[in-house]
Design an enzyme around this catalytic site. Structure first.
Site, PDB file in Angstrom:
ATOM      1  N   HIS A 122       3.958  34.290  -8.627  1.00  0.00           N
ATOM      2  CA  HIS A 122       3.863  33.835  -7.150  1.00  0.00           C
ATOM      3  C   HIS A 122       4.714  32.722  -6.678  1.00  0.00           C
ATOM      4  O   HIS A 122       4.748  32.019  -7.572  1.00  0.00           O
ATOM      5  CB  HIS A 122       2.450  33.962  -6.655  1.00  0.00           C
ATOM      6  CG  HIS A 122       2.044  34.156  -5.466  1.00  0.00           C
ATOM      7  ND1 HIS A 122       2.469  33.006  -4.763  1.00  0.00           N
ATOM      8  CD2 HIS A 122       1.796  35.094  -4.631  1.00  0.00           C
ATOM      9  CE1 HIS A 122       1.939  33.121  -3.542  1.00  0.00           C
ATOM     10  NE2 HIS A 122       1.213  34.540  -3.361  1.00  0.00           N
ATOM     11  N   LYS A 226     -10.195  35.688  -2.738  1.00  0.00           N
ATOM     12  CA  LYS A 226      -9.679  36.832  -3.260  1.00  0.00           C
ATOM     13  C   LYS A 226     -10.846  37.401  -4.184  1.00  0.00           C
ATOM     14  O   LYS A 226     -10.836  38.399  -4.840  1.00  0.00           O
ATOM     15  CB  LYS A 226      -8.320  36.671  -4.102  1.00  0.00           C
ATOM     16  CG  LYS A 226      -7.226  36.480  -3.387  1.00  0.00           C
ATOM     17  CD  LYS A 226      -5.856  36.509  -4.356  1.00  0.00           C
ATOM     18  CE  LYS A 226      -4.814  35.725  -3.611  1.00  0.00           C
ATOM     19  NZ  LYS A 226      -4.244  36.774  -2.563  1.00  0.00           N
TER      20      LYS A 226
HETATM   21  N1  PMP Z   1      -0.950  33.219  -6.953  1.00  0.00           N
HETATM   22  C1  PMP Z   1      -1.169  34.802  -6.974  1.00  0.00           C
HETATM   23  C2  PMP Z   1      -0.909  35.473  -8.027  1.00  0.00           C
HETATM   24  C3  PMP Z   1      -1.434  35.278  -5.904  1.00  0.00           C
HETATM   25  O1  PMP Z   1      -1.683  36.729  -5.849  1.00  0.00           O
HETATM   26  C4  PMP Z   1      -1.834  34.529  -4.502  1.00  0.00           C
HETATM   27  C5  PMP Z   1      -2.125  34.888  -3.284  1.00  0.00           C
HETATM   28  N2  PMP Z   1      -1.512  36.312  -3.092  1.00  0.00           N
HETATM   29  C6  PMP Z   1      -1.499  32.739  -4.847  1.00  0.00           C
HETATM   30  C7  PMP Z   1      -1.128  32.381  -5.954  1.00  0.00           C
HETATM   31  C8  PMP Z   1      -1.786  31.968  -3.800  1.00  0.00           C
HETATM   32  O2  PMP Z   1      -3.151  32.118  -3.182  1.00  0.00           O
HETATM   33  P1  PMP Z   1      -3.476  31.778  -2.034  1.00  0.00           P
HETATM   34  O3  PMP Z   1      -2.554  32.062  -0.728  1.00  0.00           O
HETATM   35  O4  PMP Z   1      -4.949  31.959  -1.699  1.00  0.00           O
HETATM   36  O5  PMP Z   1      -3.560  30.093  -1.933  1.00  0.00           O
END
Ligand code: PMP
Length: 406
Positions: A122, A226
């Site tokens: 990500h 999440k």
């Molecule tokens: N890492 C992964 C694998 C994710 O799926 C996400 C959210 N889509 C994030 C990091 C970042 O999370 P957040 O936007 O809640 O900080």
């Protein structure tokens, strides 16, 4: 008691909502999960009965808020099998990864050192490392993936054996492909070469019961929203000895030992990394979500999710021109797919008119999309409160939409 999805759904009030006049089928759980009544009630209780600033109040209300805040840290530490000094409250996985990249590189990395990332990361686990790499003249190497969406473990091993490799940061589970990476095996291999391992657990924490001591990662990041908790709260776990060697992330109140204009000394972890007024309600709400999960049989929840995955994958694959990206043998219920000649956004719009909420786009994984040869995909992601009927509705609606759009 055996798993009963109807009973579970009663705990999540939003699931009985309609979407464009149809029953809502919420299949965007990889982006954010829904909240059980206990979490909602916990937030309301905090603001109705317990709200005050933590840390320095001598009055009863402030004491109560402080106790609840520290109890939340204890609940999360117990859930992950680690100690409270190793649990830092942050805004989410993004902040946890930024903090780690910034502070760890300050304390332990030097010009010329290399960081390994993987092709399936990500952006939250790419950009912070690029920022510190630029600042400290570090190298970034990327472990590729195979056609089925699993990590190329041979290439990763090769990178781990290179002399300049000092840190590996990888996701436990891919948010786009659903692939579960064999993190325990990878961590062992990395540690044999004194390489520090950061695990982005944003997608694993809602699906699996984790023991971080057993996993033996050096850092682990996740977001509350999440894992059925509130937005704006997350956790960074770090091994105590690593955290104690790291400089603070931000300066301000609550993270200090002594301040004078001549200089400042800092509090130990976790306070050192929690500058300013924390998200007390968020922390308590997250602990309530963890308590909720503790009262469930996580294995049963995972089995239910897997039955939805197997059904949806098998049926979607029968649709002409549909390609699923990520077919790892070990994956969670996340299905990214493309249909030849159909723009994912058009597909999602038609699904929305059927009450079905999915996500389309690059899922904050542009380098992964590039390696898949697409700019975006449609993604359906399930949680334990989703039903087989919703999976059937997804398949039917995708089939119908494909015949309209193709
Ligand atoms: N890492 C992964 C694998 C994710 O799926 C996400 C959210 N889509 C994030 C990091 C970042 O999370 P957040 O936007 O809640 O900080």
């Amino acid at each position: 008691m055996t798993f009963n999805v109807d009973r579970i759904r009663q705990d999540f009030p939003i699931l009985s909502k309609s979407n464009r006049g149809k029953p809502l089928a919420y299949l965007d759980n990889a982006a954010s999960s829904q909240k059980p009544n206990c979490v909602i009630a916990c937030l309301a209780k905090y603001y109705k009965e317990q709200n005050s600033n933590v840390h320095r109040g001598v009055y009863a209300l402030a004491e109560e808020a402080e106790i609840e805040y520290q109890q939340a840290r204890q609940t999360i530490a117990d859930w992950l099998h680690v100690s409270t000094e190793e649990i830092i409250f942050v805004r989410g996985a993004t902040e946890a990864l930024n903090l780690t990249a910034h502070c760890f590189s300050q304390s332990k990395l030097k010009s010329g050192d290399a960081i390994i990332l993987t092709q399936m990361e990500h952006h939250a686990n790419i950009v912070p490392w690029q920022m510190v790499a630029k600042e400290k003249n570090l190298k970034i190497k990327v472990a590729p993936i195979m056609n089925d969406g699993t990590l190329d473990l041979e290439c990763l091993s090769k990178l781990l054996r290179e002399e300049d490799t000092k840190l590996l940061s990888l996701c436990h589970i891919s948010n786009s492909l659903g692939t579960i990476n064999p993190v325990e095996q990878i961590i062992k291999e990395a540690h044999d070469r004194n390489i520090t391992v950061v695990v982005d657990g944003a997608q694993s924490i809602p699906h699996t019961r984790l023991d971080l001591k057993k996993m033996d990662c050096d850092f682990f990041a996740f977001s509350g929203h999440k894992v059925f908790g509130p937005m704006g709260i997350g956790v960074l776990y770090g091994k105590k000895e690593l955290l104690q060697a790291m400089p603070p992330y931000q300066g301000g109140g609550d993270m200090i030992d002594q301040v004078s204009f001549e200089g400042t000394t800092f509090a130990p972890s976790p306070q050192r990394f929690e500058a300013g007024t924390p998200n007390v309600a968020g922390a308590i709400g997250l602990a309530s979500a963890i308590d909720y999960l503790s009262n469930q049989n996580m294995l049963e929840l995972a089995q239910h999710e897997d039955s939805l995955l197997q059904f949806a994958q098998t049926e979607l694959q029968k649709i002409k021109g549909l390609k699923i990206h990520g077919n790892a043998a070990k994956k969670v219920a996340v299905i990214s797919f493309s249909i030849e000649g159909v723009h994912p956004h058009d597909l999602a719009t038609l699904l929305d008119s059927e009450g079905i909420a999915i996500r389309t786009g690059h899922h904050c994984c542009q380098p992964l999309m590039e390696s898949l040869g697409v700019t975006s995909t449609a993604r359906a992601s399930f949680a334990f409160y989703n039903t087989m009927e919703e999976a059937e509705r997804l398949v039917d609606a995708v089939q119908k939409s494909a015949s309209i759009l193709c």
